[in-house]
Design an enzyme around this catalytic site. Structure first.
Site, short mmCIF file in Angstrom:
data_model
loop_
_atom_site.label_atom_id
_atom_site.label_comp_id
_atom_site.label_asym_id
_atom_site.label_seq_id
_atom_site.Cartn_x
_atom_site.Cartn_y
_atom_site.Cartn_z
N CYS A 1 15.60 4.00 3.55
CA CYS A 1 14.77 4.42 4.69
C CYS A 1 13.28 4.08 4.58
O CYS A 1 12.77 3.36 5.43
CB CYS A 1 14.93 5.91 4.92
SG CYS A 1 16.56 6.31 5.53
P1 NAD Z 1 25.02 3.11 6.15
O1 NAD Z 1 24.81 1.67 5.98
O2 NAD Z 1 25.35 3.97 4.97
O3 NAD Z 1 26.17 3.35 7.24
C1 NAD Z 1 26.22 2.68 8.46
C2 NAD Z 1 27.70 2.57 8.83
O4 NAD Z 1 27.79 2.03 10.16
C3 NAD Z 1 28.51 1.64 7.94
O5 NAD Z 1 29.63 2.33 7.43
C4 NAD Z 1 28.92 0.48 8.89
O6 NAD Z 1 30.19 -0.06 8.56
C5 NAD Z 1 28.94 1.20 10.22
N1 NAD Z 1 28.82 0.33 11.39
C6 NAD Z 1 27.99 -0.72 11.61
N2 NAD Z 1 28.18 -1.23 12.84
C7 NAD Z 1 29.14 -0.48 13.43
C8 NAD Z 1 29.75 -0.49 14.70
N3 NAD Z 1 29.39 -1.36 15.65
N4 NAD Z 1 30.70 0.43 14.97
C9 NAD Z 1 31.07 1.35 14.03
N5 NAD Z 1 30.52 1.39 12.81
C10 NAD Z 1 29.56 0.51 12.52
O7 NAD Z 1 23.69 3.67 6.86
P2 NAD Z 1 23.02 5.12 6.71
O8 NAD Z 1 22.24 5.20 5.45
O9 NAD Z 1 24.01 6.17 7.03
O10 NAD Z 1 21.95 5.03 7.90
C11 NAD Z 1 22.33 5.04 9.26
C12 NAD Z 1 21.08 5.23 10.11
O11 NAD Z 1 20.48 6.50 9.83
C13 NAD Z 1 19.99 4.19 9.88
O12 NAD Z 1 19.33 3.93 11.09
C14 NAD Z 1 19.04 4.89 8.91
O13 NAD Z 1 17.73 4.40 8.99
C15 NAD Z 1 19.13 6.32 9.40
N6 NAD Z 1 18.83 7.34 8.39
C16 NAD Z 1 19.32 7.20 7.11
C17 NAD Z 1 19.06 8.19 6.16
C18 NAD Z 1 19.55 8.03 4.75
O14 NAD Z 1 19.05 8.77 3.89
N7 NAD Z 1 20.49 7.16 4.46
C19 NAD Z 1 18.31 9.33 6.52
C20 NAD Z 1 17.88 9.45 7.84
C21 NAD Z 1 18.14 8.45 8.76
#
Ligand code: NAD
Length: 412
Positions: free
Chosen positions: A252
Protein backbone atom coordinates in the site's frame (compact mmCIF):
# COMPACT_ATOMS: atom_id res chain seq x y z
CA UNK A 1 -27.48 -9.89 4.66
CA UNK A 2 -26.12 -11.39 1.43
CA UNK A 3 -22.74 -10.12 0.31
CA UNK A 4 -20.53 -10.72 -2.72
CA UNK A 5 -16.83 -9.99 -2.41
CA UNK A 6 -14.97 -9.63 -5.70
CA UNK A 7 -11.21 -10.17 -5.30
CA UNK A 8 -10.25 -12.60 -2.54
CA UNK A 9 -6.86 -11.13 -1.58
CA UNK A 10 -5.80 -9.65 1.75
CA UNK A 11 -8.62 -7.10 1.80
CA UNK A 12 -11.31 -9.21 0.15
CA UNK A 13 -10.77 -12.30 2.30
CA UNK A 14 -10.66 -10.24 5.47
CA UNK A 15 -13.81 -8.33 4.51
CA UNK A 16 -15.72 -11.47 3.51
CA UNK A 17 -14.68 -13.69 6.39
CA UNK A 18 -15.30 -10.91 8.93
CA UNK A 19 -18.76 -10.20 7.48
CA UNK A 20 -19.51 -13.95 7.64
CA UNK A 21 -18.43 -13.93 11.30
CA UNK A 22 -20.99 -11.15 11.83
CA UNK A 23 -23.71 -13.46 10.50
CA UNK A 24 -23.89 -12.53 6.80
CA UNK A 25 -23.86 -14.93 3.82
CA UNK A 26 -20.77 -14.28 1.74
CA UNK A 27 -19.88 -15.27 -1.82
CA UNK A 28 -16.28 -14.76 -2.95
CA UNK A 29 -15.52 -14.27 -6.63
CA UNK A 30 -11.93 -14.32 -7.86
CA UNK A 31 -10.32 -14.97 -11.26
CA UNK A 32 -7.65 -17.04 -9.50
CA UNK A 33 -9.06 -20.61 -9.60
CA UNK A 34 -6.49 -21.87 -7.12
CA UNK A 35 -7.62 -19.34 -4.51
CA UNK A 36 -11.26 -20.19 -5.12
CA UNK A 37 -10.64 -23.94 -4.77
CA UNK A 38 -8.83 -23.36 -1.48
CA UNK A 39 -11.67 -21.24 -0.13
CA UNK A 40 -14.18 -23.95 -1.16
CA UNK A 41 -12.12 -26.44 0.83
CA UNK A 42 -12.13 -24.10 3.83
CA UNK A 43 -8.41 -23.30 3.49
CA UNK A 44 -7.31 -19.64 3.71
CA UNK A 45 -5.16 -18.89 0.62
CA UNK A 46 -3.13 -16.24 2.49
CA UNK A 47 -1.78 -15.98 6.01
CA UNK A 48 -3.51 -13.56 8.34
CA UNK A 49 -3.71 -13.94 12.10
CA UNK A 50 -6.92 -15.82 13.00
CA UNK A 51 -8.17 -16.02 9.39
CA UNK A 52 -8.05 -19.81 9.04
CA UNK A 53 -9.94 -20.35 12.30
CA UNK A 54 -12.57 -17.70 11.52
CA UNK A 55 -13.05 -19.16 8.04
CA UNK A 56 -13.54 -22.67 9.41
CA UNK A 57 -16.10 -21.39 11.93
CA UNK A 58 -18.16 -19.77 9.19
CA UNK A 59 -17.90 -22.15 6.22
CA UNK A 60 -21.68 -22.77 6.32
CA UNK A 61 -22.12 -19.11 5.30
CA UNK A 62 -19.24 -18.92 2.79
CA UNK A 63 -19.37 -19.74 -0.94
CA UNK A 64 -16.76 -19.19 -3.63
CA UNK A 65 -16.74 -19.08 -7.44
CA UNK A 66 -14.53 -18.03 -10.30
CA UNK A 67 -17.45 -16.92 -12.44
CA UNK A 68 -19.73 -13.94 -12.07
CA UNK A 69 -22.92 -15.91 -12.83
CA UNK A 70 -24.36 -15.38 -9.39
CA UNK A 71 -24.12 -12.06 -7.58
CA UNK A 72 -25.76 -11.81 -4.18
CA UNK A 73 -26.71 -8.66 -2.26
CA UNK A 74 -24.20 -5.92 -1.58
CA UNK A 75 -21.12 -6.23 -3.81
CA UNK A 76 -17.69 -5.29 -2.47
CA UNK A 77 -14.95 -4.66 -5.05
CA UNK A 78 -11.63 -5.64 -3.46
CA UNK A 79 -9.44 -6.30 -6.50
CA UNK A 80 -5.85 -5.05 -6.73
CA UNK A 81 -4.98 -1.58 -8.06
CA UNK A 82 -1.24 -2.01 -8.74
CA UNK A 83 1.14 0.72 -9.89
CA UNK A 84 1.72 1.45 -13.56
CA UNK A 85 5.12 2.57 -14.83
CA UNK A 86 4.34 6.26 -14.21
CA UNK A 87 3.14 5.60 -10.64
CA UNK A 88 -0.57 5.96 -11.41
CA UNK A 89 -2.74 2.93 -10.69
CA UNK A 90 -3.81 0.20 -13.06
CA UNK A 91 -7.59 0.41 -13.01
CA UNK A 92 -8.21 -2.45 -15.41
CA UNK A 93 -9.02 -5.02 -12.69
CA UNK A 94 -11.42 -2.65 -10.93
CA UNK A 95 -13.15 -1.69 -14.19
CA UNK A 96 -13.49 -5.33 -15.22
CA UNK A 97 -14.82 -6.36 -11.80
CA UNK A 98 -17.34 -3.51 -11.70
CA UNK A 99 -18.49 -4.23 -15.26
CA UNK A 100 -18.89 -7.97 -14.62
CA UNK A 101 -20.82 -7.30 -11.41
CA UNK A 102 -23.11 -4.68 -12.97
CA UNK A 103 -23.85 -6.99 -15.94
CA UNK A 104 -25.21 -9.59 -13.55
CA UNK A 105 -27.28 -7.25 -11.34
CA UNK A 106 -30.50 -5.35 -11.95
CA UNK A 107 -30.37 -3.21 -8.86
CA UNK A 108 -28.44 -3.02 -5.62
CA UNK A 109 -25.22 -1.57 -4.32
CA UNK A 110 -21.62 -1.83 -5.52
CA UNK A 111 -19.06 -0.76 -2.91
CA UNK A 112 -15.51 0.10 -3.99
CA UNK A 113 -13.07 -1.02 -1.30
CA UNK A 114 -10.01 -1.06 -3.54
CA UNK A 115 -7.87 2.06 -3.14
CA UNK A 116 -8.55 4.31 -6.13
CA UNK A 117 -7.46 7.86 -7.00
CA UNK A 118 -9.94 10.61 -6.03
CA UNK A 119 -12.63 10.93 -8.66
CA UNK A 120 -12.37 7.34 -9.92
CA UNK A 121 -15.59 6.03 -8.38
CA UNK A 122 -17.81 8.79 -9.70
CA UNK A 123 -16.07 9.62 -12.97
CA UNK A 124 -14.86 6.21 -14.18
CA UNK A 125 -16.65 3.40 -12.35
CA UNK A 126 -20.14 4.87 -12.04
CA UNK A 127 -20.51 5.39 -15.84
CA UNK A 128 -19.63 1.69 -16.32
CA UNK A 129 -22.40 0.69 -13.88
CA UNK A 130 -24.89 3.05 -15.51
CA UNK A 131 -24.40 1.36 -18.90
CA UNK A 132 -26.23 -1.63 -17.40
CA UNK A 133 -28.67 -0.17 -14.90
CA UNK A 134 -29.52 3.17 -13.32
CA UNK A 135 -30.91 1.29 -10.32
CA UNK A 136 -27.51 0.20 -9.03
CA UNK A 137 -25.93 2.60 -6.52
CA UNK A 138 -22.22 2.96 -5.98
CA UNK A 139 -20.25 3.68 -2.82
CA UNK A 140 -16.61 4.16 -1.88
CA UNK A 141 -15.68 2.57 1.43
CA UNK A 142 -11.90 2.69 1.89
CA UNK A 143 -10.16 0.03 3.94
CA UNK A 144 -7.61 0.98 6.61
CA UNK A 145 -6.58 -2.50 7.87
CA UNK A 146 -2.96 -3.40 8.55
CA UNK A 147 -1.74 -6.69 7.13
CA UNK A 148 -0.88 -9.07 9.96
CA UNK A 149 -3.69 -7.56 12.08
CA UNK A 150 -6.24 -7.41 9.30
CA UNK A 151 -9.18 -9.16 11.00
CA UNK A 152 -8.67 -7.27 14.23
CA UNK A 153 -8.50 -3.95 12.38
CA UNK A 154 -11.55 -4.73 10.25
CA UNK A 155 -13.66 -5.59 13.30
CA UNK A 156 -12.24 -2.81 15.53
CA UNK A 157 -11.51 0.12 13.19
CA UNK A 158 -10.81 3.68 14.33
CA UNK A 159 -13.47 4.81 11.87
CA UNK A 160 -15.63 3.61 9.00
CA UNK A 161 -15.69 5.97 6.03
CA UNK A 162 -18.67 5.72 3.70
CA UNK A 163 -18.50 7.74 0.49
CA UNK A 164 -22.01 7.54 -0.93
CA UNK A 165 -24.36 9.39 -3.24
CA UNK A 166 -27.78 8.20 -2.09
CA UNK A 167 -29.69 7.59 1.14
CA UNK A 168 -30.69 4.01 0.34
CA UNK A 169 -27.06 2.97 -0.13
CA UNK A 170 -26.09 4.82 3.04
CA UNK A 171 -28.78 3.00 5.05
CA UNK A 172 -27.69 -0.37 3.67
CA UNK A 173 -24.01 0.14 4.48
CA UNK A 174 -24.76 1.53 7.95
CA UNK A 175 -26.92 -1.56 8.62
CA UNK A 176 -24.15 -3.88 7.47
CA UNK A 177 -21.55 -2.17 9.69
CA UNK A 178 -23.95 -1.82 12.68
CA UNK A 179 -22.35 -4.64 14.73
CA UNK A 180 -18.98 -2.90 14.49
CA UNK A 181 -18.46 -0.33 17.23
CA UNK A 182 -16.75 2.59 15.46
CA UNK A 183 -17.59 6.14 14.41
CA UNK A 184 -19.04 6.30 10.90
CA UNK A 185 -18.10 9.22 8.65
CA UNK A 186 -20.51 9.66 5.76
CA UNK A 187 -19.23 11.75 2.89
CA UNK A 188 -19.06 11.69 -0.90
CA UNK A 189 -16.97 9.11 -2.81
CA UNK A 190 -14.22 11.55 -3.86
CA UNK A 191 -13.65 12.74 -0.29
CA UNK A 192 -13.58 9.08 0.88
CA UNK A 193 -10.98 8.29 -1.78
CA UNK A 194 -8.71 11.16 -0.69
CA UNK A 195 -9.15 10.31 3.02
CA UNK A 196 -7.58 6.93 2.25
CA UNK A 197 -4.62 8.36 0.30
CA UNK A 198 -4.03 11.20 2.78
CA UNK A 199 -4.03 8.75 5.71
CA UNK A 200 -1.46 6.49 4.10
CA UNK A 201 0.68 9.41 2.95
CA UNK A 202 0.67 10.84 6.47
CA UNK A 203 1.67 7.52 8.07
CA UNK A 204 4.43 6.97 5.50
CA UNK A 205 5.66 10.51 6.12
CA UNK A 206 5.77 9.88 9.88
CA UNK A 207 7.90 6.76 9.37
CA UNK A 208 10.17 8.60 6.95
CA UNK A 209 10.54 11.53 9.31
CA UNK A 210 11.71 9.11 12.03
CA UNK A 211 14.13 7.58 9.51
CA UNK A 212 15.54 10.94 8.54
CA UNK A 213 16.06 11.95 12.19
CA UNK A 214 17.45 8.42 12.67
CA UNK A 215 20.03 8.90 9.90
CA UNK A 216 21.18 12.08 11.62
CA UNK A 217 21.19 10.35 15.03
CA UNK A 218 23.45 7.66 13.60
CA UNK A 219 25.95 10.31 12.47
CA UNK A 220 25.77 11.88 15.92
CA UNK A 221 26.40 8.51 17.54
CA UNK A 222 23.10 8.49 19.45
CA UNK A 223 20.03 6.26 19.53
CA UNK A 224 17.03 7.57 17.60
CA UNK A 225 14.69 5.40 19.69
CA UNK A 226 15.65 7.44 22.76
CA UNK A 227 15.08 10.60 20.75
CA UNK A 228 11.67 9.47 19.50
CA UNK A 229 10.64 8.39 22.99
CA UNK A 230 11.00 11.99 24.03
CA UNK A 231 9.36 13.30 20.87
CA UNK A 232 6.38 10.95 21.22
CA UNK A 233 5.61 12.20 24.72
CA UNK A 234 4.08 15.24 23.07
CA UNK A 235 0.38 14.33 22.78
CA UNK A 236 0.12 16.22 19.49
CA UNK A 237 2.60 13.77 17.93
CA UNK A 238 1.77 10.31 19.47
CA UNK A 239 4.21 7.37 19.55
CA UNK A 240 2.84 5.47 16.57
CA UNK A 241 4.76 5.09 13.29
CA UNK A 242 7.94 6.64 14.68
CA UNK A 243 10.02 3.45 14.62
CA UNK A 244 13.06 4.17 12.47
CA UNK A 245 14.49 1.39 10.32
CA UNK A 246 15.01 0.27 6.71
CA UNK A 247 11.88 2.05 5.52
CA UNK A 248 8.31 1.15 4.66
CA UNK A 249 7.23 -1.49 2.17
CA UNK A 250 4.08 -3.48 1.60
CA UNK A 251 1.41 -3.37 -1.03
CA UNK A 252 0.00 0.00 0.00
CA UNK A 253 2.28 2.82 1.15
CA UNK A 254 4.72 2.87 -1.80
CA UNK A 255 1.96 2.32 -4.36
CA UNK A 256 -0.43 4.85 -2.83
CA UNK A 257 2.19 7.58 -2.50
CA UNK A 258 3.27 7.06 -6.10
CA UNK A 259 -0.37 7.24 -7.23
CA UNK A 260 -0.91 10.43 -5.23
CA UNK A 261 2.20 12.03 -6.73
CA UNK A 262 1.31 10.94 -10.29
CA UNK A 263 -2.35 11.94 -9.98
CA UNK A 264 -1.48 15.37 -8.54
CA UNK A 265 1.05 15.93 -11.32
CA UNK A 266 -1.64 15.28 -13.94
CA UNK A 267 -3.68 18.00 -12.21
CA UNK A 268 -0.71 20.38 -12.41
CA UNK A 269 0.56 20.09 -8.83
CA UNK A 270 3.95 18.73 -7.71
CA UNK A 271 3.63 17.04 -4.32
CA UNK A 272 7.10 17.90 -3.03
CA UNK A 273 6.68 16.32 0.40
CA UNK A 274 5.34 13.02 -0.97
CA UNK A 275 8.14 13.01 -3.53
CA UNK A 276 10.79 13.48 -0.80
CA UNK A 277 9.24 10.70 1.31
CA UNK A 278 9.46 8.28 -1.63
CA UNK A 279 13.06 9.25 -2.39
CA UNK A 280 14.22 8.89 1.22
CA UNK A 281 12.43 5.55 1.43
CA UNK A 282 14.20 4.28 -1.70
CA UNK A 283 17.61 5.11 -0.24
CA UNK A 284 16.96 3.92 3.30
CA UNK A 285 17.39 0.13 2.80
CA UNK A 286 20.70 0.61 1.03
CA UNK A 287 22.09 2.19 4.20
CA UNK A 288 22.42 -1.27 5.78
CA UNK A 289 24.77 -2.23 2.95
CA UNK A 290 26.82 0.96 3.47
CA UNK A 291 27.14 0.05 7.16
CA UNK A 292 28.19 -3.48 6.24
CA UNK A 293 30.82 -2.16 3.83
CA UNK A 294 32.52 -0.43 6.75
CA UNK A 295 33.57 -3.95 7.75
CA UNK A 296 34.06 -5.81 4.47
CA UNK A 297 34.02 -5.84 0.71
CA UNK A 298 30.90 -7.97 0.18
CA UNK A 299 32.18 -9.55 -3.07
CA UNK A 300 32.20 -13.38 -2.69
CA UNK A 301 31.07 -13.07 0.93
CA UNK A 302 28.11 -15.01 2.33
CA UNK A 303 25.48 -12.71 3.79
CA UNK A 304 22.64 -14.14 5.89
CA UNK A 305 19.41 -12.21 5.42
CA UNK A 306 16.95 -12.68 8.26
CA UNK A 307 13.47 -11.45 7.34
CA UNK A 308 11.95 -11.27 3.87
CA UNK A 309 8.35 -10.24 4.61
CA UNK A 310 7.74 -6.49 4.39
CA UNK A 311 6.89 -6.63 8.10
CA UNK A 312 6.36 -9.25 10.79
CA UNK A 313 3.28 -11.51 10.92
CA UNK A 314 2.64 -11.62 7.20
CA UNK A 315 3.84 -13.68 4.24
CA UNK A 316 3.50 -10.62 1.98
CA UNK A 317 6.74 -9.51 0.33
CA UNK A 318 5.34 -6.79 -1.93
CA UNK A 319 7.78 -3.84 -1.86
CA UNK A 320 9.62 -5.53 1.03
CA UNK A 321 12.82 -3.65 1.87
CA UNK A 322 14.61 -6.99 1.64
CA UNK A 323 14.17 -6.87 -2.16
CA UNK A 324 16.41 -3.83 -2.90
CA UNK A 325 18.91 -5.03 -0.29
CA UNK A 326 19.24 -8.51 -1.84
CA UNK A 327 19.30 -7.07 -5.37
CA UNK A 328 22.14 -4.68 -4.47
CA UNK A 329 24.13 -7.38 -2.64
CA UNK A 330 23.83 -9.72 -5.62
CA UNK A 331 24.95 -6.91 -7.92
CA UNK A 332 28.01 -6.48 -5.71
CA UNK A 333 28.84 -10.20 -5.98
CA UNK A 334 27.69 -11.41 -2.55
CA UNK A 335 26.17 -14.84 -1.89
CA UNK A 336 22.84 -14.77 -0.05
CA UNK A 337 21.44 -17.23 2.48
CA UNK A 338 17.90 -16.17 3.40
CA UNK A 339 15.47 -17.13 6.11
CA UNK A 340 11.94 -15.99 6.93
CA UNK A 341 9.33 -17.91 8.93
CA UNK A 342 6.57 -17.26 6.38
CA UNK A 343 7.61 -15.38 3.29
CA UNK A 344 10.20 -17.66 1.62
CA UNK A 345 7.79 -19.22 -0.90
CA UNK A 346 6.72 -15.77 -2.07
CA UNK A 347 10.31 -14.49 -2.27
CA UNK A 348 11.33 -17.49 -4.42
CA UNK A 349 9.31 -15.91 -7.22
CA UNK A 350 11.47 -12.75 -7.04
CA UNK A 351 14.86 -14.38 -6.37
CA UNK A 352 14.62 -18.03 -7.50
CA UNK A 353 18.34 -18.71 -7.26
CA UNK A 354 19.45 -17.45 -3.84
CA UNK A 355 19.75 -20.02 -1.06
CA UNK A 356 16.70 -20.38 1.21
CA UNK A 357 17.28 -21.94 4.63
CA UNK A 358 14.63 -23.52 6.80
CA UNK A 359 16.00 -22.16 10.07
CA UNK A 360 17.87 -19.16 11.46
CA UNK A 361 20.76 -21.47 12.37
CA UNK A 362 21.15 -22.77 8.82
CA UNK A 363 21.14 -19.24 7.39
CA UNK A 364 23.82 -18.14 9.85
CA UNK A 365 26.01 -21.22 9.40
CA UNK A 366 29.38 -20.00 8.00
CA UNK A 367 27.97 -16.57 7.07
CA UNK A 368 30.32 -13.59 6.96
CA UNK A 369 27.63 -11.15 8.08
CA UNK A 370 23.96 -11.06 8.99
CA UNK A 371 21.37 -8.42 8.08
CA UNK A 372 18.08 -8.37 10.03
CA UNK A 373 15.37 -6.81 7.88
CA UNK A 374 12.01 -7.83 9.41
CA UNK A 375 10.98 -7.52 13.06
CA UNK A 376 9.85 -11.11 13.57
CA UNK A 377 9.61 -11.92 17.28
CA UNK A 378 11.73 -15.05 16.80
CA UNK A 379 14.67 -12.76 15.91
CA UNK A 380 14.72 -11.35 19.46
CA UNK A 381 17.20 -13.90 20.77
CA UNK A 382 19.56 -15.37 18.21
CA UNK A 383 22.62 -17.55 18.73
CA UNK A 384 25.23 -16.20 16.27
CA UNK A 385 27.94 -18.74 17.19
CA UNK A 386 27.88 -20.56 13.84
CA UNK A 387 28.76 -17.45 11.81
CA UNK A 388 32.21 -17.20 10.28
CA UNK A 389 32.43 -13.51 11.20
CA UNK A 390 29.92 -12.28 13.75
CA UNK A 391 28.99 -9.00 12.09
CA UNK A 392 25.30 -8.16 12.53
CA UNK A 393 23.59 -5.13 11.01
CA UNK A 394 20.05 -4.49 12.10
CA UNK A 395 17.53 -2.67 9.95
CA UNK A 396 14.68 -3.22 12.43
CA UNK A 397 14.87 -2.85 16.15
CA UNK A 398 14.20 -6.38 17.45
CA UNK A 399 17.43 -8.02 18.63
CA UNK A 400 17.74 -8.27 22.42
CA UNK A 401 20.99 -10.15 22.94
CA UNK A 402 24.02 -8.54 21.27
CA UNK A 403 26.75 -10.24 23.28
CA UNK A 404 29.79 -11.53 21.37
CA UNK A 405 28.91 -9.86 18.05
CA UNK A 406 30.01 -6.77 16.14
CA UNK A 407 26.74 -4.88 15.96
CA UNK A 408 25.36 -1.85 14.10
CA UNK A 409 21.79 -0.55 14.07
CA UNK A 410 20.75 1.42 11.02
CA UNK A 411 19.68 4.51 13.00
CA UNK A 412 21.04 3.73 16.46
P1 NAD B 1 -4.46 -8.75 -3.55
O1 NAD B 1 -3.55 -8.68 -4.70
O2 NAD B 1 -4.05 -9.51 -2.33
O3 NAD B 1 -5.87 -9.33 -4.01
C1 NAD B 1 -6.54 -8.89 -5.15
C2 NAD B 1 -7.35 -10.08 -5.67
O4 NAD B 1 -8.18 -9.63 -6.75
C3 NAD B 1 -6.51 -11.22 -6.24
O5 NAD B 1 -6.86 -12.43 -5.59
C4 NAD B 1 -6.86 -11.24 -7.74
O6 NAD B 1 -6.83 -12.55 -8.29
C5 NAD B 1 -8.27 -10.68 -7.70
N1 NAD B 1 -8.74 -10.11 -8.97
C6 NAD B 1 -8.09 -9.30 -9.85
N2 NAD B 1 -8.90 -8.98 -10.88
C7 NAD B 1 -10.09 -9.58 -10.65
C8 NAD B 1 -11.33 -9.60 -11.33
N3 NAD B 1 -11.53 -8.91 -12.46
N4 NAD B 1 -12.34 -10.33 -10.80
C9 NAD B 1 -12.18 -11.02 -9.64
N5 NAD B 1 -11.02 -11.02 -8.96
C10 NAD B 1 -10.00 -10.30 -9.44
O7 NAD B 1 -4.78 -7.23 -3.15
P2 NAD B 1 -5.09 -6.62 -1.69
O8 NAD B 1 -3.83 -6.44 -0.93
O9 NAD B 1 -6.22 -7.36 -1.08
O10 NAD B 1 -5.58 -5.16 -2.11
C11 NAD B 1 -6.82 -4.94 -2.78
C12 NAD B 1 -7.10 -3.45 -2.78
O11 NAD B 1 -7.25 -2.97 -1.43
C13 NAD B 1 -6.00 -2.59 -3.40
O12 NAD B 1 -6.58 -1.50 -4.06
C14 NAD B 1 -5.21 -2.10 -2.19
O13 NAD B 1 -4.53 -0.89 -2.43
C15 NAD B 1 -6.31 -1.93 -1.17
N6 NAD B 1 -5.88 -2.05 0.23
C16 NAD B 1 -4.98 -3.03 0.59
C17 NAD B 1 -4.60 -3.15 1.93
C18 NAD B 1 -3.60 -4.19 2.34
O14 NAD B 1 -3.07 -4.07 3.45
N7 NAD B 1 -3.31 -5.19 1.54
C19 NAD B 1 -5.15 -2.28 2.89
C20 NAD B 1 -6.08 -1.34 2.49
C21 NAD B 1 -6.44 -1.22 1.15
Amino acid sequence: MDITVIGAGYVGLTTGVAFAELGNNVRFIDIDEEKINKIKEGVAPIYEEGLQEMMERNMSRIKAASSYNEIDGVVFICVGTPSLQDGSINLEYAKEAVENAAKNMEEGLIVIKSTVFPGTTEKILLPIVEKYSKKISIAMNPEFLREGKALHDFLHPDRIVIGIRDEKGERLLKELYKPIDAPVLVTNPTVAELIKYASNAFLATKITFANEIGNLAKLLGIDVYEVMKGVAMDHRISPYFLNAGVGFGGSCFPKDLKALRAGAKKLGYDMLLVDAVLKINDEQPLRVIKLLEKYMDVRNKTIAILGLAFKANTDDIRESRAIPVIRELLKKGAKIKAYDPMAMENMKRVFPSIEYCDSIDKALDSADACLILTDWKEFENIDFQKMRKKIVIEGRRILKNKEGIIYEGICW
